[in-house]
Motif scaffolding. Structure first.
Motif, short mmCIF file in Angstrom:
data_model
loop_
_atom_site.label_atom_id
_atom_site.label_comp_id
_atom_site.label_asym_id
_atom_site.label_seq_id
_atom_site.Cartn_x
_atom_site.Cartn_y
_atom_site.Cartn_z
N THR A 147 17.96 11.99 -26.53
CA THR A 147 16.72 11.48 -27.12
C THR A 147 15.74 12.61 -27.37
OG1 THR A 147 16.93 9.27 -26.17
CG2 THR A 147 14.70 10.03 -26.65
N GLN A 148 15.14 12.58 -28.56
CA GLN A 148 14.15 13.60 -28.94
C GLN A 148 13.01 12.92 -29.69
OE1 GLN A 148 15.33 17.58 -30.58
NE2 GLN A 148 14.36 16.85 -32.46
N VAL A 149 11.78 13.24 -29.30
CA VAL A 149 10.59 12.68 -29.93
C VAL A 149 9.83 13.81 -30.61
CG1 VAL A 149 8.45 11.40 -29.56
CG2 VAL A 149 10.47 10.90 -28.15
N GLU A 150 9.50 13.63 -31.89
CA GLU A 150 8.80 14.66 -32.65
C GLU A 150 7.45 14.12 -33.12
OE1 GLU A 150 11.26 16.55 -35.67
OE2 GLU A 150 13.07 15.94 -34.59
N ILE A 151 6.38 14.81 -32.71
CA ILE A 151 5.03 14.41 -33.09
C ILE A 151 4.28 15.64 -33.59
CG2 ILE A 151 4.98 12.52 -31.40
CD1 ILE A 151 3.16 14.31 -29.66
N SER A 152 3.11 15.42 -34.16
CA SER A 152 2.25 16.54 -34.55
C SER A 152 1.36 16.94 -33.39
CB SER A 152 1.39 16.15 -35.76
OG SER A 152 0.41 15.20 -35.37
N LEU A 153 0.74 18.09 -33.50
CA LEU A 153 -0.20 18.53 -32.46
C LEU A 153 -1.38 17.57 -32.36
CD1 LEU A 153 -0.24 22.41 -33.05
CD2 LEU A 153 1.05 21.11 -31.32
N SER A 167 14.39 21.65 -33.58
CA SER A 167 15.09 20.45 -33.15
C SER A 167 16.24 20.81 -32.22
CB SER A 167 15.63 19.70 -34.37
OG SER A 167 16.34 18.55 -33.97
N GLY A 168 16.33 20.10 -31.10
CA GLY A 168 17.39 20.34 -30.14
C GLY A 168 17.01 21.30 -29.03
N ASP A 169 15.93 22.05 -29.20
CA ASP A 169 15.48 22.99 -28.18
C ASP A 169 14.50 22.26 -27.26
OD1 ASP A 169 14.74 25.13 -26.64
OD2 ASP A 169 13.69 26.22 -28.24
N LEU A 170 15.02 21.54 -26.29
CA LEU A 170 14.21 20.65 -25.48
C LEU A 170 13.95 21.13 -24.06
CD1 LEU A 170 15.80 17.23 -26.56
CD2 LEU A 170 13.73 18.32 -27.46
N SER A 207 11.71 15.83 -23.64
CA SER A 207 12.13 15.16 -24.87
C SER A 207 11.13 15.28 -26.01
CB SER A 207 12.37 13.67 -24.60
OG SER A 207 11.16 13.05 -24.19
N LEU A 208 9.91 15.75 -25.72
CA LEU A 208 8.83 15.71 -26.70
C LEU A 208 8.52 17.11 -27.24
CD1 LEU A 208 6.59 13.87 -28.00
CD2 LEU A 208 5.11 14.65 -26.13
N ILE A 209 8.57 17.25 -28.57
CA ILE A 209 8.25 18.53 -29.21
C ILE A 209 7.41 18.30 -30.46
CG2 ILE A 209 10.37 19.66 -28.40
CD1 ILE A 209 11.46 19.36 -31.28
N CYS A 210 6.79 19.38 -30.91
CA CYS A 210 6.23 19.45 -32.26
C CYS A 210 7.21 20.33 -33.04
CB CYS A 210 4.83 20.07 -32.23
SG CYS A 210 4.13 20.34 -33.87
#
Length: 229
Positions: free
Chosen positions: A91-97, A112-115, A135-138
């Motif tokens: 699971t990966q969640v992508e949001i803005s700053l 992506s994938g670098d969690l 799981s959470l990245i920008c």
């Protein structure tokens, strides 16, 4: 002006036009979204549940699902966040700053994938709620390329490029990672914050104006990297 001169000028214009077009990359603006593992799909939407396609995305075999979730952070929540399919291994969640400010979290800017070491987030669906660690990245800006595109542009996976976008709020993006795969279609991805700052719309074109090779090769490649000034 004689015919030979006119012919030469026409050829020069055509060559210059082709030269410019080969440097252009279409841009896609990526809003907040979630990739779920099969296990988390079931925990959020019920046993045996499979994601249902709402529409195809620009990248082959990728789709926006009908399912949405709510993201919950220490200071707030964001409802109706789109799930993308198909399900992934992790699971990966992508949001803005900017999203992070509202949630009360600080997502690291990652590919992506670098969690590893990334933020945790709570995800709520209609049938359950889970807190997912790391799981959470920008998502950092990048360009998807087919190998044929990489050859045409003279770049390899892992290279960095600078992209110039014209317009009323014209901008140059640096540190744009090249990602190459036979599964990819040529497209640059930026997040909503980056797009709004420069008034960029989906489908707008950017132009590669400099190639900066991968950091481990800087200085010996002949490109415009730190080792070559």
């Amino acid at each position: 002006m004689d015919r030979a001169t006119i012919k030469a000028l026409v050829q020069e214009v055509v060559q210059n036009t082709l030269h410019v077009s080969t440097k252009q990359v279409p841009i896609a603006v990526s809003n907040r979204h979630v990739h779920l593992s099969p296990e988390h799909v079931e925990r959020l939407f019920g046993r045996g549940h499979e994601l249902k396609k709402q529409k195809d995305l620009s990248q082959p075999n990728q789709f926006a699902a009908k399912e949405t979730v709510t993201l919950i952070g220490p200071k707030g929540r964001i409802p109706n966040v789109r799930v993308l399919g198909p399900a992934r291994g992790k699971t990966q969640v992508e949001i803005s700053l900017f999203d992070g400010y509202g949630l009360g979290v600080t997502p690291p800017i990652r590919q992506s994938g670098d969690l590893a070491g990334s933020e945790s987030i709570t995800i709520m669906g209609p049938r359950g709620q889970i807190k997912v660690e790391e799981s959470l990245i920008c998502a950092s800006r990048h360009i998807h390329m087919h190998p044929d595109d990489g050859e045409r542009f003279g770049v390899k996976a892992g290279d960095m490029v600078d992209i110039k976008v014209d317009g009323p709020r014209g901008i140059t993006y640096s540190n744009v990672l090249i990602r190459v795969s036979p599964k990819y279609k040529l497209e640059m991805h930026i997040d909503l914050d980056e797009a709004n700052a420069a008034n960029i719309k989906n489908g707008q074109l950017g132009e590669i104006i400099a190639i900066r090779c991968s950091p481990e090769k800087e200085g010996g490649c002949g490109c415009v990297c730190k080792g070559n000034g």
